[in-house]
Design a protein around this motif. Structure first.
Motif, short mmCIF file in Angstrom:
data_model
loop_
_atom_site.label_atom_id
_atom_site.label_comp_id
_atom_site.label_asym_id
_atom_site.label_seq_id
_atom_site.Cartn_x
_atom_site.Cartn_y
_atom_site.Cartn_z
N VAL A 1 -64.96 24.99 11.44
CA VAL A 1 -63.50 25.21 11.42
C VAL A 1 -62.79 24.11 10.65
O VAL A 1 -61.81 24.37 9.94
CB VAL A 1 -62.94 25.37 12.85
CG1 VAL A 1 -62.95 24.05 13.62
CG2 VAL A 1 -61.52 25.93 12.81
N THR A 2 -63.28 22.88 10.74
CA THR A 2 -62.62 21.80 10.00
C THR A 2 -62.88 21.94 8.50
O THR A 2 -61.99 21.67 7.68
CB THR A 2 -63.08 20.42 10.49
OG1 THR A 2 -64.51 20.32 10.42
CG2 THR A 2 -62.64 20.18 11.93
N ARG A 3 -64.08 22.37 8.13
CA ARG A 3 -64.38 22.61 6.71
C ARG A 3 -63.47 23.70 6.16
O ARG A 3 -62.92 23.59 5.05
CB ARG A 3 -65.85 23.00 6.54
CG ARG A 3 -66.24 23.36 5.11
CD ARG A 3 -67.70 23.80 5.04
NE ARG A 3 -67.99 24.91 5.94
CZ ARG A 3 -67.70 26.18 5.68
NH1 ARG A 3 -67.09 26.50 4.56
NH2 ARG A 3 -68.01 27.12 6.55
N ARG A 4 -63.29 24.76 6.92
CA ARG A 4 -62.41 25.86 6.50
C ARG A 4 -60.95 25.38 6.37
O ARG A 4 -60.23 25.78 5.45
CB ARG A 4 -62.50 27.02 7.48
CG ARG A 4 -63.84 27.77 7.43
CD ARG A 4 -63.91 28.81 8.54
NE ARG A 4 -65.17 29.52 8.57
CZ ARG A 4 -65.45 30.61 7.86
NH1 ARG A 4 -64.53 31.13 7.06
NH2 ARG A 4 -66.62 31.19 7.96
N ALA A 5 -60.52 24.56 7.31
CA ALA A 5 -59.15 24.04 7.26
C ALA A 5 -58.94 23.21 5.99
O ALA A 5 -57.92 23.34 5.31
CB ALA A 5 -58.85 23.21 8.50
N ASP A 6 -59.92 22.38 5.66
CA ASP A 6 -59.80 21.56 4.45
C ASP A 6 -59.85 22.40 3.18
O ASP A 6 -59.34 22.00 2.13
CB ASP A 6 -60.90 20.49 4.41
CG ASP A 6 -60.58 19.31 5.31
OD1 ASP A 6 -59.38 18.99 5.46
OD2 ASP A 6 -61.51 18.70 5.87
N ALA A 7 -60.47 23.57 3.25
CA ALA A 7 -60.53 24.48 2.10
C ALA A 7 -59.26 25.31 1.94
O ALA A 7 -59.14 26.10 1.00
CB ALA A 7 -61.74 25.40 2.22
N GLY A 8 -58.33 25.14 2.88
CA GLY A 8 -57.05 25.84 2.78
C GLY A 8 -57.00 27.17 3.48
O GLY A 8 -56.02 27.91 3.34
N GLU A 9 -58.03 27.51 4.24
CA GLU A 9 -58.02 28.78 4.97
C GLU A 9 -57.04 28.72 6.14
O GLU A 9 -56.77 27.65 6.69
CB GLU A 9 -59.42 29.09 5.52
CG GLU A 9 -60.44 29.51 4.49
CD GLU A 9 -61.75 29.97 5.14
OE1 GLU A 9 -61.68 30.55 6.25
OE2 GLU A 9 -62.81 29.75 4.54
N ASN A 10 -56.54 29.88 6.53
CA ASN A 10 -55.78 30.00 7.78
C ASN A 10 -56.78 29.99 8.93
O ASN A 10 -57.57 30.93 9.07
CB ASN A 10 -54.96 31.29 7.77
CG ASN A 10 -54.11 31.43 9.03
OD1 ASN A 10 -54.39 30.82 10.06
ND2 ASN A 10 -53.07 32.24 8.94
N VAL A 11 -56.76 28.92 9.72
CA VAL A 11 -57.78 28.78 10.78
C VAL A 11 -57.19 28.98 12.17
O VAL A 11 -57.81 28.59 13.16
CB VAL A 11 -58.47 27.40 10.70
CG1 VAL A 11 -59.25 27.25 9.41
CG2 VAL A 11 -57.46 26.26 10.86
#
Length: 389
Positions: free
Chosen positions: A306-316
């Motif tokens: 989830v943190t990787r996705r957040a840093d990639a700009g995804e809506n988490v």
């Protein structure tokens, strides 16, 4: 543009230093904090010197400029120790900073971000005696005057309010409930403003050294610059934007504390003897230890994802909620197993297992209860299903 965060090598050195500090300095201080219900001033000074109050604040404002993965991993490392250490920095680097970065004016950022990065403690006022997750029930009001605003109302269960220098206060700026919670605005309120009073710290089940109390506002006057972003009706949106990080922070804390409890249970099981041998040799003890390890590993994987996705700009939003629910419920299972491994000793205050059990219970409640987050996850699933028809 996504935040690249601190230099990777510098960050790894920081984490190694923090881990050593946690084990050599913070763990030995826990007994004193349990007895006094406060973090010693010298430890708070050390935490300020390490930059822990400004982890997520951009470097130009005196912070470390960490990205989400680095921030959450730091929280995970710190949270192997008792929860009070995360609690004292959590609002500064979580909800307060997030809301200011997302919605603050340049002037608001310039004034407040350096102050909280240096260790001035912030609090976040959303929950009230009659409303928590239900924003429509929010009663605190902000009435506009010629030169600012007048705030009246009470906030409840506000973390760090007894120590805070500033609060981000959600208040109703419309008597009617408006779509998208546009009746709620956010205000930056100094806690020493006339009319602000802080209630007595609530006695809690666990989490010694961390404090919550009511904030009562009686005709509190603030200038026009106190309105976050200078815009009406954006307060709730800013608060909600900041909750993803807050939920990941609680998930990381629960995951780390579960590891602490499991380490304690393994140690006790190898030392405690029954029927002439360590109880760690008994298969049903091994089952509890193994299941706890499986649960923790799953939460660690969720945290990394989830943190990787957040840093990639995804809506988490959904995944942050899922991580928080799983990690907090998982921690509850692990601390319960820890008490069971300890047996009768697990019910005694002189052993750590009893404290782990009490400390962990709140993780399933704050930053969104398990039940509220389950409803939120389901709502987004169903909305997505209907949208894709």
């Amino acid at each position: 543009m996504q935040n690249p965060g601190m230099d990777a090598d510098v960050f790894e050195q920081f984490i190694e230093q923090l881990d050593r500090y946690v084990r050599e300095r913070l763990l030995p201080a826990e007994r004193e904090i349990i007895e006094t219900d406060r973090i010693p001033d010298d430890i708070l000074s050390e935490m300020r010197d390490m930059g822990l109050f400004g982890l997520t604040i951009p470097e130009e404002f005196g912070g470390a400029g960490m990205n989400v993965s680095q921030y959450i991993r730091t929280i995970h490392t710190l949270s192997y120790a008792m929860p009070a250490f995360r609690s004292i920095i959590s609002i500064n680097i979580g909800m307060f900073t997030s809301a200011l970065k997302n919605g603050g004016t340049d002037a608001q950022k310039a004034e407040w971000l350096p102050r909280v990065a240096s260790g001035e403690i912030a609090c976040f006022g959303l929950t009230e005696p009659g409303s928590g997750s239900d924003s429509a029930g929010l009663q605190t009001s902000a009435a506009q005057t010629d030169n600012g605003w007048v705030l009246n109302g009470t906030k409840r269960y506000i973390t760090n309010s007894p120590f805070a220098k500033v609060g981000l206060i959600m208040a109703r700026t419309s008597k009617e409930n408006l779509p998208k919670n546009a009746h709620v605005s956010a205000f930056i309120v100094p806690m020493d403003a006339p009319g602000v009073s802080i209630g007595k710290s609530d006695k809690k089940m666990g989490q010694a050294g961390s404090h919550i109390a009511d904030i009562v506002m009686d005709d509190v006057r603030v200038g026009g610059e106190a309105l976050l972003g200078g815009e009406l009706g954006k307060g709730f949106a800013y608060a909600m934007m900041s909750l993803d990080n807050g939920r990941m922070s609680v998930g990381a804390a629960a995951t780390a504390y579960a590891r602490r409890a499991l380490d304690s249970a393994v140690r006790y099981a190898t030392e405690r003897k029954a029927f002439g041998e360590p109880i760690a040799n008994f298969q049903l003890i091994q089952q509890m230890l193994a299941q706890s390890e499986i649960d923790i590993y799953a939460a660690e994987c969720m945290m990394e994802d989830v943190t990787r996705r957040a840093d990639a700009g995804e809506n988490v939003l959904r995944k942050a909620a899922a991580f928080k629910v799983f990690a907090s419920e998982m921690c509850g299972r692990v601390v319960d197993a820890c008490v069971q491994v300890y047996g009768g000793a697990g019910y005694l205050a002189e052993y750590d297992a009893e404290r782990f059990f009490r400390d962990a219970r709140i993780y399933r409640i704050y930053e969104g209860t398990t039940q509220i987050l389950q409803l939120q996850i389901a709502k987004h699933m169903l909305r997505e299903f209907h949208a894709n028809g």
